[in-house]
Design a protein around this motif. Structure first.
Motif, PDB file in Angstrom:
ATOM      1  N   GLY A   1       0.789  -1.223   0.000  1.00 17.20           N
ATOM      2  CA  GLY A   1       0.000   0.000   0.000  1.00 17.20           C
ATOM      3  C   GLY A   1       0.821   1.273   0.000  1.00 17.20           C
ATOM      4  N   LYS A   2       2.080   1.189  -0.449  1.00 19.14           N
ATOM      5  CA  LYS A   2       2.954   2.355  -0.483  1.00 19.14           C
ATOM      6  C   LYS A   2       3.071   2.862  -1.917  1.00 19.14           C
ATOM      7  CE  LYS A   2       5.651   0.627   3.425  1.00 19.14           C
ATOM      8  NZ  LYS A   2       6.978   0.156   3.880  1.00 19.14           N
ATOM      9  N   ILE A   3       2.946   4.178  -2.096  1.00 25.95           N
ATOM     10  CA  ILE A   3       3.088   4.770  -3.415  1.00 25.95           C
ATOM     11  C   ILE A   3       4.560   4.746  -3.804  1.00 25.95           C
ATOM     12  CG2 ILE A   3       2.750   6.811  -4.852  1.00 25.95           C
ATOM     13  CD1 ILE A   3       0.157   5.516  -3.921  1.00 25.95           C
ATOM     14  N   ARG A   4       4.851   4.109  -4.953  1.00 26.57           N
ATOM     15  CA  ARG A   4       6.239   3.934  -5.366  1.00 26.57           C
ATOM     16  C   ARG A   4       6.594   4.707  -6.628  1.00 26.57           C
ATOM     17  NH1 ARG A   4       7.980  -1.136  -3.496  1.00 26.57           N
ATOM     18  NH2 ARG A   4       9.930  -0.774  -4.646  1.00 26.57           N
ATOM     19  N   HIS A   5       5.590   5.124  -7.369  1.00 26.21           N
ATOM     20  CA  HIS A   5       5.870   5.811  -8.628  1.00 26.21           C
ATOM     21  C   HIS A   5       4.648   6.641  -9.001  1.00 26.21           C
ATOM     22  CE1 HIS A   5       7.919   6.361 -12.498  1.00 26.21           C
ATOM     23  NE2 HIS A   5       6.776   6.117 -13.116  1.00 26.21           N
ATOM     24  N   GLN A   6       4.899   7.760  -9.689  1.00 30.11           N
ATOM     25  CA  GLN A   6       3.812   8.606 -10.177  1.00 30.11           C
ATOM     26  C   GLN A   6       4.122   9.049 -11.595  1.00 30.11           C
ATOM     27  OE1 GLN A   6       4.259  11.472  -6.989  1.00 30.11           O
ATOM     28  NE2 GLN A   6       2.235  10.965  -6.188  1.00 30.11           N
ATOM     29  N   LYS A   7       3.090   9.157 -12.399  1.00 25.45           N
ATOM     30  CA  LYS A   7       3.247   9.638 -13.782  1.00 25.45           C
ATOM     31  C   LYS A   7       2.120  10.616 -14.072  1.00 25.45           C
ATOM     32  CE  LYS A   7       4.455  10.031 -18.059  1.00 25.45           C
ATOM     33  NZ  LYS A   7       3.797  11.331 -18.159  1.00 25.45           N
ATOM     34  N   PHE A   8       2.497  11.828 -14.487  1.00 26.97           N
ATOM     35  CA  PHE A   8       1.518  12.862 -14.796  1.00 26.97           C
ATOM     36  C   PHE A   8       1.529  13.136 -16.297  1.00 26.97           C
ATOM     37  CE2 PHE A   8       3.310  13.871 -10.558  1.00 26.97           C
ATOM     38  CZ  PHE A   8       2.208  13.523  -9.808  1.00 26.97           C
ATOM     39  N   GLY A   9       0.366  13.113 -16.908  1.00 33.41           N
ATOM     40  CA  GLY A   9       0.272  13.386 -18.332  1.00 33.41           C
ATOM     41  C   GLY A   9       0.417  12.141 -19.182  1.00 33.41           C
ATOM     42  N   GLU A  10       0.402  12.362 -20.476  1.00 32.87           N
ATOM     43  CA  GLU A  10       0.496  11.260 -21.430  1.00 32.87           C
ATOM     44  C   GLU A  10       1.942  10.804 -21.586  1.00 32.87           C
ATOM     45  OE1 GLU A  10      -2.135  13.982 -24.272  1.00 32.87           O
ATOM     46  OE2 GLU A  10      -1.731  12.026 -25.178  1.00 32.87           O
ATOM     47  N   GLY A  11       2.089   9.648 -22.263  1.00 32.37           N
ATOM     48  CA  GLY A  11       3.412   9.181 -22.657  1.00 32.37           C
ATOM     49  C   GLY A  11       4.089   8.304 -21.618  1.00 32.37           C
ATOM     50  N   GLU A  12       5.314   7.887 -21.958  1.00 30.55           N
ATOM     51  CA  GLU A  12       6.145   7.028 -21.112  1.00 30.55           C
ATOM     52  C   GLU A  12       5.417   5.739 -20.739  1.00 30.55           C
ATOM     53  OE1 GLU A  12       7.843   9.157 -17.839  1.00 30.55           O
ATOM     54  OE2 GLU A  12       8.661  10.745 -19.123  1.00 30.55           O
ATOM     55  N   TYR A  13       4.680   5.178 -21.693  1.00 34.07           N
ATOM     56  CA  TYR A  13       3.892   3.984 -21.403  1.00 34.07           C
ATOM     57  C   TYR A  13       4.767   2.761 -21.147  1.00 34.07           C
ATOM     58  CZ  TYR A  13       0.253   7.057 -23.145  1.00 34.07           C
ATOM     59  OH  TYR A  13      -0.576   8.125 -23.321  1.00 34.07           O
ATOM     60  N   GLU A  14       5.882   2.670 -21.844  1.00 35.61           N
ATOM     61  CA  GLU A  14       6.790   1.539 -21.616  1.00 35.61           C
ATOM     62  C   GLU A  14       7.343   1.584 -20.201  1.00 35.61           C
ATOM     63  OE1 GLU A  14      11.170   0.093 -23.210  1.00 35.61           O
ATOM     64  OE2 GLU A  14       9.735   0.913 -24.669  1.00 35.61           O
ATOM     65  N   GLN A  15       7.759   2.756 -19.770  1.00 39.75           N
ATOM     66  CA  GLN A  15       8.287   2.880 -18.410  1.00 39.75           C
ATOM     67  C   GLN A  15       7.212   2.544 -17.383  1.00 39.75           C
ATOM     68  OE1 GLN A  15       9.721   6.760 -17.319  1.00 39.75           O
ATOM     69  NE2 GLN A  15      10.331   6.114 -15.260  1.00 39.75           N
ATOM     70  N   SER A  16       5.997   3.039 -17.592  1.00 38.34           N
ATOM     71  CA  SER A  16       4.922   2.773 -16.632  1.00 38.34           C
ATOM     72  C   SER A  16       4.622   1.289 -16.531  1.00 38.34           C
ATOM     73  CB  SER A  16       3.663   3.541 -17.042  1.00 38.34           C
ATOM     74  OG  SER A  16       3.848   4.934 -16.901  1.00 38.34           O
TER      75      SER A  16
END
Length: 370
Positions: A172-187
């Motif tokens: 239940g710990k937040i480990r990563h955040q992505k704002f906006g479009e793109g970087e789908y491979e990384q996500s």
């Protein structure tokens, strides 16, 4: 390859970027400030954050309603990798992200991934649960949806953008955040790594492959020179005429508009978040430079179906019509949503868009482009 070191405090931004890439970053996310949302002009970014307390997922318990699921809690999600996605159904940036989130939800659900779509509305009609339910079905959002009409979950996550992805591990710990479009491979690699920590090999079969179409197709960033613009007086930009806020007025559009300027013709009332047509025959004109043009609009009364017709440089769109109009430019406003009105092929240049409404009883909220 993307850096997946979760102990790193923050992924640093790259150095100077081209004008083309800067525009792409500027148009790839939307920000919510106080009681209103606005388009911002700053670089798209992704952050790697240190672990938060165990209760990081507890804000989802503030949902006013759940769709596609029984109410979820931080406790019931223990042991699951959780992807919390903030969205609002008229957002073009979210629509272009959706095919990937939908594919991740399907591919990794048996491995322990739970996707929670937090619907935090931008426009007032997006608070209507029937509208959210319709949008979820129409756009094939099958994973659990937390209705966040008061933005209580939004505030609980300190979120600021549509779309936004918050990745939580099995503790239940937040480990990563992505704002906006793109970087789908990384996500997706973040999802695979968090699953691997639970003993699940999520990398089998590689990464998802999507072939989005219609409004979900990725933007033509190379030729995109028009950004989102609202039509209500609170947030509009480049309106070519003087306004009469909250009062009926007969407008007359100038013959020539500068790039990214817009105007009204006919009897309209410009409200805080939308323009409303009072008499049949009104028009909206917009000078734009993009492959795609979308307009968020809806009928002023449920069950009504006002007609419209689209023109590009004074003629019907032909092969440049969007999915919501025919080649003659004809369409109907049946729901309050985003309508794709133009999808043109190269060459992309400055074009004059006009939409005419032979019926009254319609309101328009914002233009977006792709």
């Amino acid at each position: 390859m993307a850096n997946l070191n979760f102990e790193k405090d923050i992924k640093r931004l790259p150095g100077p970027i081209s004008k083309e890439n800067q525009l792409r970053l500027n148009l790839s996310r939307r920000r919510f400030l106080s009681a209103a949302a606005m388009t911002i002009a700053s670089s798209q970014f992704s952050t790697i954050v240190s672990a938060k307390p165990h209760s990081a997922l507890s804000p989802i318990e503030r949902a006013t309603k759940w769709l596609n699921s029984q109410p979820l809690t931080g406790e019931t999600l223990e042991g699951k990798v959780v992807l919390v996605e903030f969205w609002t159904y008229t957002c073009i940036n979210w629509r272009r992200q959706l095919p990937y989130v939908r594919a991740w939800a399907e591919k990794y659900k048996d491995g322990g991934l739970v996707v929670v779509g937090v619907h935090s509305p931008e426009f007032s009609f997006e608070k209507d649960v029937d509208n959210i339910r319709w949008a979820a079905e129409d756009m094939r959002v099958d994973y659990p949806i937390a209705v966040d009409n008061d933005h209580a979950i939004w505030r609980g996550f300190n979120n600021e953008y549509w779309p936004a992805l918050h990745f939580a591990d099995a503790k239940g710990k937040i480990r990563h955040q992505k704002f906006g479009e793109g970087e789908y491979e990384q996500s997706e690699k973040v999802i695979q790594k968090l699953l691997a920590e639970t003993g699940v090999d999520g990398s089998r079969g590689g990464l998802v492959s999507v072939d989005p179409s219609g409004a979900e197709a990725q933007a033509d960033w190379k030729h995109l020179q028009s950004g989102e613009n609202y039509l209500g007086y609170e947030r509009t930009q480049n309106f070519a005429l003087s306004t009469a806020p909250d009062k009926p007025r007969v407008y007359s559009s100038p013959k020539h508009l500068g790039l990214n300027y817009w105007a009204l013709s006919g009897d309209w009332t410009m409200g805080r978040e939308a323009v409303r047509l009072n008499q049949p025959g009104g028009r909206i004109a917009y000078r734009f430079h993009a492959r795609d043009l979308h307009l968020v609009m809806g009928p002023t009364s449920r069950g009504a179906a006002p007609r419209f017709r689209v023109f590009i440089d004074g003629t019907p769109p032909g092969n440049a019509h969007g999915v919501d109009v025919d080649s003659d430019g004809n369409g109907t406003v049946r729901e309050a949503r985003m309508y794709q009105l133009v999808r043109q092929t190269s060459p992309i240049s400055d074009r004059q868009f006009e939409i005419e409404f032979p019926d009254s009883g319609v309101e328009a909220f914002s233009f977006t482009f792709g």
